[in-house]
Write a protein that holds these residues in place. Structure first.
Motif: not given
Length: 225
Positions: A17-24, A194-200
């Motif tokens: 859920s956290t990563q979906i929100a950041r990617l969106a 944020e590291d995970v989000a940047a990779e995605i």
């Protein structure tokens, strides 16, 4: 141009859920229209089934009947929400999809694959993810994250399973990724958010750019013929 369908998978507490929100947020900032949805649920009919599944009311019926309920919810979700959004050219980000049914209801039960395949064909109507991000987190860490997230509320139907079962699910997701490397990308979720989000972001941007270039090449080829 047709839309783009991204699903997020992983065990409990993997950070979907956290990563979906950041990617969106990233995609919307770049001018793309984004739909965020989830399973079980998403559409009105599927949300009604969500309560039945996560409350555990269907658990005594067995995994096969749970899978049938998921398929019914997914069919409504695809028809009412996902397919129209993709037809409109949106990017659809979904928290869990058919891989979760493969793992949670059919993990390690090869003899049941015939049922699984029939349910998938009926529910998906040809709508498969373009990209699946599998967030991989050690089971103990994911379990602790899930416990902190829910606070004083009770664990749901799947959160309550013991660590051995959760680890078998983690391995099942990794097996799917190995079997379908063109669609699935495993991302180490045991890092700063944020590291995970940047990779995605990089993965999705690369895929969307490649698709845009392919569309341009096709249009040039058609124009030359």
């Amino acid at each position: 141009m047709a839309g783009y369908f991204v699903t997020f998978e992983g065990g409990e507490g993997s950070g979907k859920s956290t990563q979906i929100a950041r990617l969106a947020a990233h995609l919307r900032a770049s001018g793309r229209k984004v739909l965020i949805t989830r399973e079980p649920g998403g559409s009105k009919g599927a949300e009604a089934v969500r309560h039945i599944i996560l409350s555990g009311l269907a658990e005594d019926l067995g995994a096969d009947w749970e899978a049938v309920l998921f398929a019914a919810a997914r069919a409504d979700h695809v028809a009412e929400l996902i397919q129209p959004a993709l037809a409109a050219g949106d990017v659809v980000l979904c928290d869990r999809f058919h891989d979760s049914t493969r793992v949670y209801q059919f993990g390690g039960r090869a003899a049941q694959n015939g049922l699984m395949e029939r349910l998938e064909r009926a529910a998906l109507a040809g709508i498969y993810p373009d990209l699946t991000i599998i967030l991989d987190v050690p089971t103990a860490i994911g379990g602790e994250r899930a416990r902190r997230r829910r606070g004083d509320t009770s664990a749901d139907r799947f959160e309550k399973d013991d660590q051995a079962i959760q680890e078998s699910r983690r391995q099942a997701f990794l097996t799917i990724a190995t079997a379908e490397p063109d669609r699935c990308v495993v991302v180490d979720g045991n890092r700063p958010v944020e590291d995970v989000a940047a990779e995605i972001r990089a993965i999705v941007d690369d895929r969307l750019d490649a698709r845009r270039f392919e569309a341009i090449e096709r249009s040039l080829t058609v124009g030359q013929s």
